[in-house]
Design an enzyme around this catalytic site. Structure first.
Site, short mmCIF file in Angstrom:
data_model
loop_
_atom_site.label_atom_id
_atom_site.label_comp_id
_atom_site.label_asym_id
_atom_site.label_seq_id
_atom_site.Cartn_x
_atom_site.Cartn_y
_atom_site.Cartn_z
N HIS A 121 72.14 3.41 -10.94
CA HIS A 121 70.75 3.90 -11.00
C HIS A 121 69.76 2.74 -10.92
O HIS A 121 68.73 2.82 -10.24
CB HIS A 121 70.49 4.62 -12.33
CG HIS A 121 71.32 5.85 -12.57
ND1 HIS A 121 72.30 5.90 -13.54
CD2 HIS A 121 71.28 7.07 -12.01
CE1 HIS A 121 72.84 7.10 -13.56
NE2 HIS A 121 72.24 7.85 -12.64
N GLN A 127 74.38 6.85 -2.16
CA GLN A 127 75.44 7.32 -1.27
C GLN A 127 76.60 7.93 -2.06
O GLN A 127 77.38 8.71 -1.54
CB GLN A 127 75.92 6.14 -0.40
CG GLN A 127 77.07 6.43 0.54
CD GLN A 127 76.76 7.50 1.57
OE1 GLN A 127 75.60 7.68 1.95
NE2 GLN A 127 77.77 8.22 2.02
N MET A 169 80.54 3.95 -10.43
CA MET A 169 79.80 4.15 -11.68
C MET A 169 79.25 5.58 -11.71
O MET A 169 78.76 6.09 -10.70
CB MET A 169 78.64 3.15 -11.77
CG MET A 169 79.15 1.77 -11.99
SD MET A 169 77.78 0.62 -12.14
CE MET A 169 78.70 -0.90 -12.23
N SER A 209 77.50 8.55 -14.80
CA SER A 209 77.20 8.89 -16.19
C SER A 209 78.37 9.66 -16.81
O SER A 209 78.55 9.64 -18.02
CB SER A 209 75.94 9.76 -16.26
OG SER A 209 74.89 9.14 -15.56
#
Ligand code: AMP
Length: 282
Positions: A37, A148, A184, A186
């Site tokens: 992010h 992406q 990566m 969350s």
């Protein structure tokens, strides 16, 4: 950095900036931020006069059996990370603020939302396009930044922008990964220690198919089979789908992939109750 929770205040802030000729970049997120992010926020920082990041866990894009209520949240940590990335304002509305009593409209892209994530998560993309259209109207960005990592989301939002003439540019940023290749996300926090080890299988399967493709294997079916074989080597991994598709219309390649055509390798794999997605665009 400003924290804005009301739609009216957010719209006023951006219209004030635009009145003096400042260009605004928008980074939509659901929070619980990681370096992926932040890479979007930094890119937006480099390319715009003002940067707005939104943090909104959008109830419309979660199915009834999905993880909306347990989706991880940590606003204070997110605000620190965004401030460090040079963001000017964080838009963090409540669901009630975005969808007040009587709210009854939606934006839907048809066709490419029927496959892959759309086939496994009915209504998901309708929720995504509805909230993203609202964010575009509230913030009026010149550029909006997406990862992406969510390849189908990218295709759907680009199509929405093109078909409905939203006056902005969509900027796509590369997927950031952990040292062992896991994208990566969350949702990685949900994984147990064993699931976390097994979760590298997405990256391993994608890498195997990429290598095979680069060595001349241009058969859609064979590449899918290869990825499925790698995934089945991990007993904890249960694939929802494994795809070798055209990155624009998301149609599966069956036999020979025509030369010069792009290829999107993508997959969704479950580890217990956690569902992870990943992709490579060749
Ligand atoms: P989310 O909070 O999961 O909705 O993600 C917000 C934005 O960050 C989306 O445009 C994602 O595609 C992007 N994103 C998520 N994970 C990554 C990653 N590992 N690398 C780059 N961008 C990402």
């Amino acid at each position: 950095m400003e924290l804005i929770t009301s739609v009216a205040e957010m719209a006023l802030a951006t219209s004030n900036w635009q009145a003096v000729g400042l260009k605004v970049g928008l980074v939509p997120t659901m929070g619980y931020l990681h370096e992926g992010h932040i890479s979007l926020a930094k890119r937006a920082r480099a390319e715009n006069d003002k940067v707005v990041a939104s943090i909104f866990v959008n109830p419309l894009q979660f199915g009834p059996k999905e993880d909306f209520s347990r989706y991880p949240r940590d606003l204070e940590r997110d605000l620190n990370l965004l401030e460090g990335a040079g963001v000017d304002a964080v838009f963090h509305p409540t669901p009630q603020e975005m969808y007040p009593e009587g709210f009854n409209a939606s934006i839907e892209v048809l066709g490419i939302t029927d496959v892959l994530e759309g086939a496994h998560r009915p209504g998901h993309f309708k929720g995504v396009t509805t909230v993203v259209a609202k964010l575009f109207n509230i913030v009026s960005p010149c550029k909006a930044y997406f990862g992406q990592k969510d390849a189908q989301q990218v295709a759907v939002i680009k199509k929405m922008v093109r078909d409905l003439n939203f006056p902005l540019e969509i900027v796509i940023c590369p997927t950031l990964r952990e040292a062992d290749g896991l994208a990566m996300s969350s949702r990685n926090i949900y994984l147990s220690v064993d699931e976390r080890k097994a979760a590298t299988v997405l990256y391993r399967a994608l890498t195997a198919a990429q290598t095979a493709f680069e060595n001349g294997n241009r058969q859609g079916d064979a590449l899918r089979k290869l990825m499925n074989e790698v995934i089945s080597s991990e007993t904890l991994a249960k694939p929802d789908y494994v795809s070798v598709a055209n990155p624009e219309d998301l149609r599966e390649y069956a036999g020979l992939i025509p030369t010069g055509k792009g290829v999107l390798l993508s997959m969704a794999v479950r580890f217990g109750s956690t569902r992870l997605i990943d992709n490579f665009q060749l």
